[in-house]
Design a protein around this motif. Structure first.
Motif, PDB file in Angstrom:
ATOM      1  N   UNK A 134      57.599  58.609  16.748  1.00 57.68           N
ATOM      2  CA  UNK A 134      59.032  58.933  16.711  1.00 57.68           C
ATOM      3  C   UNK A 134      59.620  58.601  18.084  1.00 57.68           C
ATOM      4  N   UNK A 135      59.931  57.313  18.281  1.00 66.21           N
ATOM      5  CA  UNK A 135      60.346  56.847  19.607  1.00 66.21           C
ATOM      6  C   UNK A 135      61.683  57.425  20.047  1.00 66.21           C
ATOM      7  N   UNK A 136      62.495  57.896  19.105  1.00 67.00           N
ATOM      8  CA  UNK A 136      63.762  58.532  19.454  1.00 67.00           C
ATOM      9  C   UNK A 136      63.646  60.051  19.541  1.00 67.00           C
ATOM     10  N   UNK A 137      62.461  60.594  19.337  1.00 67.47           N
ATOM     11  CA  UNK A 137      62.300  62.032  19.383  1.00 67.47           C
ATOM     12  C   UNK A 137      62.758  62.689  18.085  1.00 67.47           C
ATOM     13  N   UNK A 138      63.167  63.959  18.187  1.00 70.19           N
ATOM     14  CA  UNK A 138      63.501  64.761  17.013  1.00 70.19           C
ATOM     15  C   UNK A 138      64.974  65.149  16.954  1.00 70.19           C
ATOM     16  N   UNK A 139      65.819  64.496  17.763  1.00 71.62           N
ATOM     17  CA  UNK A 139      67.238  64.872  17.788  1.00 71.62           C
ATOM     18  C   UNK A 139      67.886  64.789  16.411  1.00 71.62           C
TER      19      UNK A 139
END
Length: 320
Positions: free
Chosen positions: A97-102
């Motif tokens: 998840x390269x964009x994280x969990x936002x």
């Protein structure tokens, strides 16, 4: 879509240097922490009063209060989900998840909007049933419980009202608390009318009117969250305007194409595009200067720019 800021060609400053991105958003991390805390306390307060209302409904034999307690139970679960989404969003990005969990905040907002639409459908069905077969209500007990519920809902509303109301997850949580607040006001009004006149249909009529108000807000929330989940462009930004601005501001940029504009959350716009440079000597720091302009003029701090000369790398044809 690419998940790291990079550029191909002579203008990239990052060409041979691996790098990573900090997704903590600086001061924005403090806002997310405040949103998380406020959502937790609103959920705890709603769950606590749900127990009080259920007990009062059972003691008074009031189906209206029991039904509202069920509504508050649903809302407390939705608020807990919103709170968990904020906690999850704090996790760092990883390889999967390269964009994280936002984006979980948007999923929570969408889910809360859908849940509210289902609750409104239940309110309408229950109101219609009670119009045909009015239920007897202990109006005095109903009044006191509703007044206490109004106080609890006002406190929860102001807890969330102090949070970032531009955040869709907070708006979803506020929608549920507003539903409880309006439900308490409707219950107070219905109890007073029943005590004064004995006219039982006022309860389902007022419930239906509250449902209409909630439905409009819920549909708006689902549309906005769904737009982000479908990678729609932010309402306040235009891909064409951004492309024209870059071409006009940088003489070395001949055109901008393959432009994609979307948002990770309503607070984090993202952008990728190809920039074709004019023939001539390489211009130093073009990519850095473009990124600085994007951040200053459009609030975009995450852009992936592919620099080209001649044919477009994607279709092996001259850049349009």
């Amino acid at each position: 879509m690419a998940s790291a800021d990079h550029a191909h060609g002579h203008d990239s400053q990052d060409h041979d240097h691996p790098h990573s991105h900090d997704h903590s958003h600086g001061l924005g991390g403090h806002a997310h922490g405040a949103n998380e805390n406020r959502t937790f306390w609103a959920a705890a307060l709603t769950l606590g009063f749900m127990i009080v209302e259920l007990t009062g409904g059972l003691v008074a034999g009031s189906l209206a209060l029991i039904a509202d307690a069920a509504h508050m139970l649903t809302d407390s679960v939705s608020l807990a989900f919103a709170w968990y989404a904020f906690r999850l969003a704090r996790r760092p990005a990883d390889a999967e998840r390269s964009y994280g969990f936002d984006r979980m905040q948007i999923v929570a907002a969408y889910t809360n909007g859908v849940a509210m639409i289902l609750i409104v459908a239940w309110i309408f069905a229950e109101a219609i049933a009670r119009l045909y077969a009015p239920e007897h209500v202990d109006a005095r007990t109903m009044l006191w419980i509703a007044v206490a519920g109004l106080g609890a809902n006002i406190v929860a509303f102001f807890i969330l009202h102090g949070a970032d109301r531009g955040n869709l997850n907070i708006r979803g949580a506020l929608l549920h608390v507003m539903g409880d607040l309006l439900g308490s006001l409707a219950a107070i009004a219905a109890a007073i009318v029943i005590m004064a006149t004995g006219w039982m249909p006022i309860d389902p009529i007022l419930s239906g009117l509250v449902g209409l108000l909630l439905l409009a807000s819920a549909v708006r929330l689902v549309k906005q969250a769904g737009h982000i989940l479908l990678e729609g462009a932010p309402a306040h930004l235009s891909a064409r305007t951004i492309a024209d601005d870059i071409v006009g501001a940088f003489e070395e940029v001949e055109n901008v194409h393959h432009i994609h504009l979307w948002a990770l959350t309503n607070e984090r716009p993202m952008l990728t595009f190809h920039a074709r440079l004019r023939d001539g000597p390489a211009t130093e720091n073009t990519v850095s200067r473009i990124k600085e302009r994007l951040k200053a003029r459009f609030g975009i701090d995450h852009a992936t720019i592919e620099v080209e000369r001649g044919n477009c790398a994607d279709n092996e044809a001259p850049c349009a």
